[in-house]
Motif scaffolding. Structure first.
Motif, PDB file in Angstrom:
ATOM      1  N   PHE A  23       0.832  -1.201   0.000  1.00 45.00           N
ATOM      2  CA  PHE A  23       0.000   0.000   0.000  1.00 45.00           C
ATOM      3  C   PHE A  23       0.867   1.252   0.000  1.00 45.00           C
ATOM      4  N   PHE A  24       1.848   1.305   0.908  1.00 46.00           N
ATOM      5  CA  PHE A  24       2.722   2.474   0.973  1.00 46.00           C
ATOM      6  C   PHE A  24       3.526   2.661  -0.305  1.00 46.00           C
ATOM      7  N   PHE A  25       3.925   1.567  -0.925  1.00 41.94           N
ATOM      8  CA  PHE A  25       4.679   1.625  -2.175  1.00 41.94           C
ATOM      9  C   PHE A  25       3.866   2.284  -3.283  1.00 41.94           C
ATOM     10  N   GLN A  26       2.554   2.095  -3.267  1.00 42.59           N
ATOM     11  CA  GLN A  26       1.686   2.606  -4.316  1.00 42.59           C
ATOM     12  C   GLN A  26       1.033   3.950  -3.967  1.00 42.59           C
ATOM     13  N   MET A  27       1.365   4.542  -2.837  1.00 40.87           N
ATOM     14  CA  MET A  27       0.693   5.780  -2.430  1.00 40.87           C
ATOM     15  C   MET A  27       0.926   6.930  -3.406  1.00 40.87           C
ATOM     16  N   ALA A  32      -1.885   9.991  -8.118  1.00 40.29           N
ATOM     17  CA  ALA A  32      -1.986  10.243  -9.554  1.00 40.29           C
ATOM     18  C   ALA A  32      -3.126   9.454 -10.195  1.00 40.29           C
ATOM     19  N   GLY A  33      -3.804   8.615  -9.419  1.00 40.55           N
ATOM     20  CA  GLY A  33      -4.906   7.812  -9.956  1.00 40.55           C
ATOM     21  C   GLY A  33      -4.462   6.584 -10.722  1.00 40.55           C
ATOM     22  N   GLU A  34      -3.240   6.143 -10.504  1.00 33.36           N
ATOM     23  CA  GLU A  34      -2.702   5.000 -11.248  1.00 33.36           C
ATOM     24  C   GLU A  34      -2.260   3.863 -10.341  1.00 33.36           C
ATOM     25  N   ALA A  35      -2.821   3.790  -9.149  1.00 31.38           N
ATOM     26  CA  ALA A  35      -2.429   2.733  -8.214  1.00 31.38           C
ATOM     27  C   ALA A  35      -2.980   1.393  -8.675  1.00 31.38           C
ATOM     28  N   SER A  95      -9.266   2.469  -8.593  1.00 33.66           N
ATOM     29  CA  SER A  95      -9.670   3.800  -8.137  1.00 33.66           C
ATOM     30  C   SER A  95      -9.000   4.123  -6.801  1.00 33.66           C
ATOM     31  N   SER A  96      -8.705   5.389  -6.621  1.00 32.53           N
ATOM     32  CA  SER A  96      -8.021   5.822  -5.403  1.00 32.53           C
ATOM     33  C   SER A  96      -8.849   5.537  -4.157  1.00 32.53           C
ATOM     34  N   GLY A 100      -7.505   3.288  -1.224  1.00 40.87           N
ATOM     35  CA  GLY A 100      -7.444   3.876   0.107  1.00 40.87           C
ATOM     36  C   GLY A 100      -8.241   3.079   1.130  1.00 40.87           C
ATOM     37  N   THR A 101      -9.350   2.483   0.684  1.00 38.41           N
ATOM     38  CA  THR A 101     -10.154   1.646   1.570  1.00 38.41           C
ATOM     39  C   THR A 101      -9.351   0.448   2.064  1.00 38.41           C
ATOM     40  N   VAL A 102      -8.604  -0.169   1.180  1.00 39.67           N
ATOM     41  CA  VAL A 102      -7.776  -1.315   1.575  1.00 39.67           C
ATOM     42  C   VAL A 102      -6.723  -0.879   2.597  1.00 39.67           C
TER      43      VAL A 102
END
Length: 117
Positions: A23-27, A32-35, A95-96, A100-102
């Motif tokens: 999760f932190f790696f993809q923050m 940017a909306g690309e997670a 989606s962000s 973020g929910t995860v």
């Protein structure tokens, strides 16, 4: 029995680290909306599930009291996390809000484990 329980607690923490680390790696990509859900997040969630079930069984076998309500809440959160990550694992962008929910559910699971006594 205590050594075995401690080994599985360590493995459980490694699973949490894999899920939260992904999760932190993809923050930055999330802003940017690309997670996307990386494979390590899925493996971490599965590790948490398996080691958590083993820990409940080992603690019951050892005669230690187990708070079944706490375990049920943690299991429910983990099933939601696992379901979201599993279903969306192959998508290039998530989606962000979903991503973020995860992260929020993972943090909630950690705080429940630490603070609920």
């Amino acid at each position: 029995m205590d050594v075995l329980i401690h080994v599985f607690v360590g493995l459980h923490i490694i699973g949490i680290a894999a899920l939260l680390g992904g999760f932190f790696f993809q923050m930055k990509a999330m802003s940017a909306g690309e997670a996307r859900f990386v494979p390590g997040m899925l493996h971490g969630a599965f590790t948490m599930l398996v080691t958590g079930m083993v820990l409940v069984g080992l603690n019951q076998a050892d005669g230690s009291p187990v708070n079944n309500v706490k375990i049920g809440v943690k299991l429910a959160l983990l099933v939601v996390i696992l379901g979201l990550v599993y279903v969306k694992r192959d998508e290039e962008k998530v989606s962000s809000s979903l991503f973020g929910t995860v992260g929020a559910l993972t943090a909630a699971n950690i705080f429940i484990a630490v603070l609920w006594t």
